[in-house]
Write an enzyme that holds these catalytic residues in place. Structure first.
Site, PDB file in Angstrom:
ATOM      1  N   PRO A  10      24.429   2.967 153.788  1.00 19.21           N
ATOM      2  CA  PRO A  10      24.946   4.586 153.415  1.00 19.21           C
ATOM      3  C   PRO A  10      24.578   5.242 154.094  1.00 19.21           C
ATOM      4  O   PRO A  10      23.298   5.768 153.282  1.00 19.21           O
ATOM      5  CB  PRO A  10      25.447   4.505 151.916  1.00 19.21           C
ATOM      6  N   CYS A  11      25.455   6.184 155.210  1.00 19.55           N
ATOM      7  CA  CYS A  11      24.626   7.033 155.715  1.00 19.55           C
ATOM      8  C   CYS A  11      24.477   8.100 155.938  1.00 19.55           C
ATOM      9  O   CYS A  11      24.217   9.824 156.147  1.00 19.55           O
ATOM     10  CB  CYS A  11      24.507   6.269 157.101  1.00 19.55           C
ATOM     11  N   GLN A  12      26.378   8.594 156.012  1.00 28.52           N
ATOM     12  CA  GLN A  12      27.124  10.002 155.812  1.00 28.52           C
ATOM     13  C   GLN A  12      26.821  10.585 154.798  1.00 28.52           C
ATOM     14  O   GLN A  12      27.027  10.283 153.860  1.00 28.52           O
ATOM     15  CB  GLN A  12      28.622   9.995 156.552  1.00 28.52           C
TER      16      GLN A  12
END
Length: 121
Positions: free
Chosen positions: A79-81
């Protein structure tokens, strides 16, 4: 070709890899509900999930020296955002995306002969 999936989720990227000819030796996912879904699909005999070895814990607890030898491909999408559900969950656990990416990169470096793909979801 043999592969490993990090941050597997319900296995969408791994299923796409299978369709492209990859055989997943290991999938890594920590979310309990998602792991339950994978296990339920394995019990129902859904191919190719029946052959997946599932590591169902925090990726930081995975020993990358335990990666199967001869892996051709490693993929993963942490997960990045900052607005993603995954990012909110890891922040609640005192982690950051940077820590997860470092763990993914550790896997990439531990298997120098594998092709890799990383994506931020």
């Amino acid at each position: 070709m043999r592969s490993v999936e990090l941050f597997a989720g319900a296995g969408g990227l791994a299923l796409g890899g299978h369709a492209a000819g990859f055989q997943h030796e290991l999938v890594v996912e920590r979310d309990a509900d998602t792991c339950s879904t994978i296990r339920a699909n394995q019990q129902r005999g859904l191919e190719p999930l029946t052959h997946w070895r599932l590591f169902d814990d925090d990726i930081r607890k995975f020993d990358y020296t335990d990666l199967p030898k001869g892996i051709d491909f490693i993929s993963g999408g942490p997960p990045c955002q900052p607005f993603s559900m995954g990012e909110m969950c890891i922040r609640d656990r005192g982690m950051t995306t940077t820590q997860l990416l470092i763990n993914q990169n550790t896997a990439f470096r531990s298997n120098k002969h594998a092709w890799i793909i990383g994506q931020c979801l």
